[in-house]
Design an enzyme around this catalytic site. Sequence first.
Site, PDB file in Angstrom:
ATOM      1  N   VAL A 274       2.190  -1.377  15.712  1.00 22.57           N
ATOM      2  CA  VAL A 274       1.697  -1.296  17.075  1.00 22.57           C
ATOM      3  C   VAL A 274       2.817  -1.645  18.053  1.00 22.57           C
ATOM      4  O   VAL A 274       3.535  -2.641  17.860  1.00 22.57           O
ATOM      5  CB  VAL A 274       0.502  -2.250  17.294  1.00 22.57           C
TER       6      VAL A 274
ATOM      7  N   GLU B 149       2.017  -5.648  13.370  1.00 20.82           N
ATOM      8  CA  GLU B 149       2.118  -4.885  12.129  1.00 20.82           C
ATOM      9  C   GLU B 149       0.724  -4.984  11.531  1.00 20.82           C
ATOM     10  O   GLU B 149       0.273  -6.085  11.260  1.00 20.82           O
ATOM     11  CB  GLU B 149       3.141  -5.563  11.232  1.00 20.82           C
ATOM     12  N   GLY B 150       0.066  -3.895  11.399  1.00 22.20           N
ATOM     13  CA  GLY B 150      -1.340  -4.013  11.035  1.00 22.20           C
ATOM     14  C   GLY B 150      -1.694  -3.398   9.706  1.00 22.20           C
ATOM     15  O   GLY B 150      -0.837  -3.150   8.869  1.00 22.20           O
ATOM     16  N   THR B 151      -2.979  -3.163   9.551  1.00 22.78           N
ATOM     17  CA  THR B 151      -3.514  -2.610   8.319  1.00 22.78           C
ATOM     18  C   THR B 151      -3.092  -1.155   8.167  1.00 22.78           C
ATOM     19  O   THR B 151      -2.802  -0.694   7.073  1.00 22.78           O
ATOM     20  CB  THR B 151      -5.041  -2.691   8.354  1.00 22.78           C
ATOM     21  N   TYR B 152      -3.073  -0.430   9.262  1.00 22.77           N
ATOM     22  CA  TYR B 152      -2.843   1.012   9.180  1.00 22.77           C
ATOM     23  C   TYR B 152      -1.493   1.447   9.725  1.00 22.77           C
ATOM     24  O   TYR B 152      -1.151   2.608   9.654  1.00 22.77           O
ATOM     25  CB  TYR B 152      -3.950   1.760   9.923  1.00 22.77           C
ATOM     26  N   GLY B 153      -0.762   0.529  10.313  1.00 20.84           N
ATOM     27  CA  GLY B 153       0.526   0.941  10.851  1.00 20.84           C
ATOM     28  C   GLY B 153       1.117  -0.071  11.801  1.00 20.84           C
ATOM     29  O   GLY B 153       0.734  -1.235  11.814  1.00 20.84           O
TER      30      GLY B 153
ATOM     31  N   LYS C  46      -0.380   2.890  18.557  1.00 20.42           N
ATOM     32  CA  LYS C  46      -0.503   2.570  17.145  1.00 20.42           C
ATOM     33  C   LYS C  46      -0.134   3.789  16.318  1.00 20.42           C
ATOM     34  O   LYS C  46      -0.821   4.799  16.363  1.00 20.42           O
ATOM     35  CB  LYS C  46      -1.936   2.144  16.861  1.00 20.42           C
TER      36      LYS C  46
ATOM     37  N   ILE D 282       4.424  -5.053  18.914  1.00 24.26           N
ATOM     38  CA  ILE D 282       3.520  -6.196  19.095  1.00 24.26           C
ATOM     39  C   ILE D 282       2.723  -6.537  17.854  1.00 24.26           C
ATOM     40  O   ILE D 282       2.086  -7.575  17.792  1.00 24.26           O
ATOM     41  CB  ILE D 282       2.550  -6.024  20.296  1.00 24.26           C
TER      42      ILE D 282
ATOM     43  N   ASP E 283     -14.105  -4.196   9.299  1.00 24.36           N
ATOM     44  CA  ASP E 283     -12.944  -5.060   9.050  1.00 24.36           C
ATOM     45  C   ASP E 283     -12.755  -6.027  10.218  1.00 24.36           C
ATOM     46  O   ASP E 283     -11.658  -6.195  10.730  1.00 24.36           O
ATOM     47  CB  ASP E 283     -11.690  -4.208   8.811  1.00 24.36           C
TER      48      ASP E 283
HETATM   49  P1  ADP Z   1      -4.836  -5.249  12.145  1.00 26.59           P
HETATM   50  O1  ADP Z   1      -4.126  -4.511  11.137  1.00 26.59           O
HETATM   51  O2  ADP Z   1      -4.734  -6.725  12.064  1.00 26.59           O
HETATM   52  O3  ADP Z   1      -6.212  -4.769  12.331  1.00 26.59           O
HETATM   53  P2  ADP Z   1      -3.673  -3.666  14.266  1.00 26.59           P
HETATM   54  O4  ADP Z   1      -3.132  -2.719  13.291  1.00 26.59           O
HETATM   55  O5  ADP Z   1      -4.666  -3.110  15.206  1.00 26.59           O
HETATM   56  O6  ADP Z   1      -4.159  -4.977  13.556  1.00 26.59           O
HETATM   57  O7  ADP Z   1      -2.546  -4.276  15.134  1.00 26.59           O
HETATM   58  C1  ADP Z   1      -1.790  -5.347  14.690  1.00 26.59           C
HETATM   59  C2  ADP Z   1      -1.682  -6.353  15.810  1.00 26.59           C
HETATM   60  O8  ADP Z   1      -1.147  -5.731  16.969  1.00 26.59           O
HETATM   61  C3  ADP Z   1      -3.017  -6.919  16.264  1.00 26.59           C
HETATM   62  O9  ADP Z   1      -3.443  -7.979  15.442  1.00 26.59           O
HETATM   63  C4  ADP Z   1      -2.673  -7.364  17.666  1.00 26.59           C
HETATM   64  O10 ADP Z   1      -1.986  -8.581  17.644  1.00 26.59           O
HETATM   65  C5  ADP Z   1      -1.733  -6.276  18.130  1.00 26.59           C
HETATM   66  N1  ADP Z   1      -2.483  -5.253  18.869  1.00 26.59           N
HETATM   67  C6  ADP Z   1      -3.112  -4.190  18.361  1.00 26.59           C
HETATM   68  N2  ADP Z   1      -3.703  -3.442  19.317  1.00 26.59           N
HETATM   69  C7  ADP Z   1      -3.444  -4.054  20.484  1.00 26.59           C
HETATM   70  C8  ADP Z   1      -3.769  -3.798  21.861  1.00 26.59           C
HETATM   71  N3  ADP Z   1      -4.513  -2.741  22.201  1.00 26.59           N
HETATM   72  N4  ADP Z   1      -3.335  -4.670  22.793  1.00 26.59           N
HETATM   73  C9  ADP Z   1      -2.600  -5.739  22.443  1.00 26.59           C
HETATM   74  N5  ADP Z   1      -2.248  -6.046  21.178  1.00 26.59           N
HETATM   75  C10 ADP Z   1      -2.651  -5.215  20.194  1.00 26.59           C
HETATM   76 MG    MG Z   2      -6.344  -4.083  13.508  1.00 24.85          MG
END
Ligand code: ADP
Ligand code: MG
Length: 295
Positions: free
Chosen positions: A18, A12-16, A33, A10, A126
């Site tokens: 999801v 691709e984030g800052t730390y990994g 995550k 769902i 952040d």
């Molecule tokens: P970012 O790097 O943008 O902070 P994350 O690493 O937490 O984001 O996750 C990337 C994306 O995954 C988020 O922007 C969100 O769209 C989705 N996501 C993360 N955690 C959740 C969650 N608990 N429920 C639904 N979607 C999530």
């Molecule tokens: Mg995030």
Amino acid sequence: MQKYEKLEKIGEGTYGTVFKAKNRESGEIVALKRVRLDDDDEGVPSSALREICLLKELKHKNIVALYDVLHSERKLTLVFEHCDQDLKKYFDSLNGEIDSDVVKALMYQLLRGLHYCHSHNILHRDLKPQNLLINKTGELKLADFGLARAFGIPVRCYSAEVVTLWYRPPDVLFGAKLYTPSIDMWSSGCIFAELANAGRPLFPGSDVDDQLKRVFKLLGTPTEDTWPGMCSLPDFKPFPLYQPSLSLSQVVPKLSTRGRDLLQKLLICNPSGRMSAIDAMNHLYFTDLNPAVKA
Ligand code: ADP
Ligand code: MG
């Protein structure tokens, strides 16, 4: 990890990365995550683990719950409550229109989540629309809380994209190392304006210089008088002395006078003058907030 069945990626984030996943026993849907660390050989730093475990204690309706921390083979998997979508994706679905009561309800919940964390001495550092999750019911939850403290403030994403500067306050852009709740209050101001404008970011800077220039052009360039200590910050550099632009009304035309007053009090360059989350929650702008949201 056998406890969860991965369903789909769902984010691709800052730390990994999801994933949406299902608890095989309970059937509960969660967000997994997988945290990648810069230096894989070192494993997960114990300081990070300690921080992360503290986050399990943060329990509030406006914070995404961290159910579990799975640590094995130098990898870290965080198990979170799953939400319907993030605020960025919600903005993309709006077509430029947002109800002013929705703006108010979302902003209030953002502040309430922040107040809870700040009163537990946890900063976000952040905040941005991608880190705010919402449910179809209109609930807003802060995600990624405390991760910046555990892993360091992100400069690059896991996917090597540069992290956005749009929500960073001038003190952090000038290299301030002393982090206080005021950092999150600036970000919440930027997000408030973006909410009011149905997803148009307030200060979409392209680099640190451009970011500060955009801020100072709107708010006026701060001086040692308005912000004592500014010139001594590690990365301080002088900017042209812009005068504050006459009013915020052109910037957030749909926001009420009270809303604009609140916005102005969050967007204060001097961090010590910025409004706190609890004071913001008590601002007159929220007098006519839907009581169901306040409850
Ligand atoms: P970012 O790097 O943008 O902070 P994350 O690493 O937490 O984001 O996750 C990337 C994306 O995954 C988020 O922007 C969100 O769209 C989705 N996501 C993360 N955690 C959740 C969650 N608990 N429920 C639904 N979607 C999530
Ligand atoms: Mg995030």
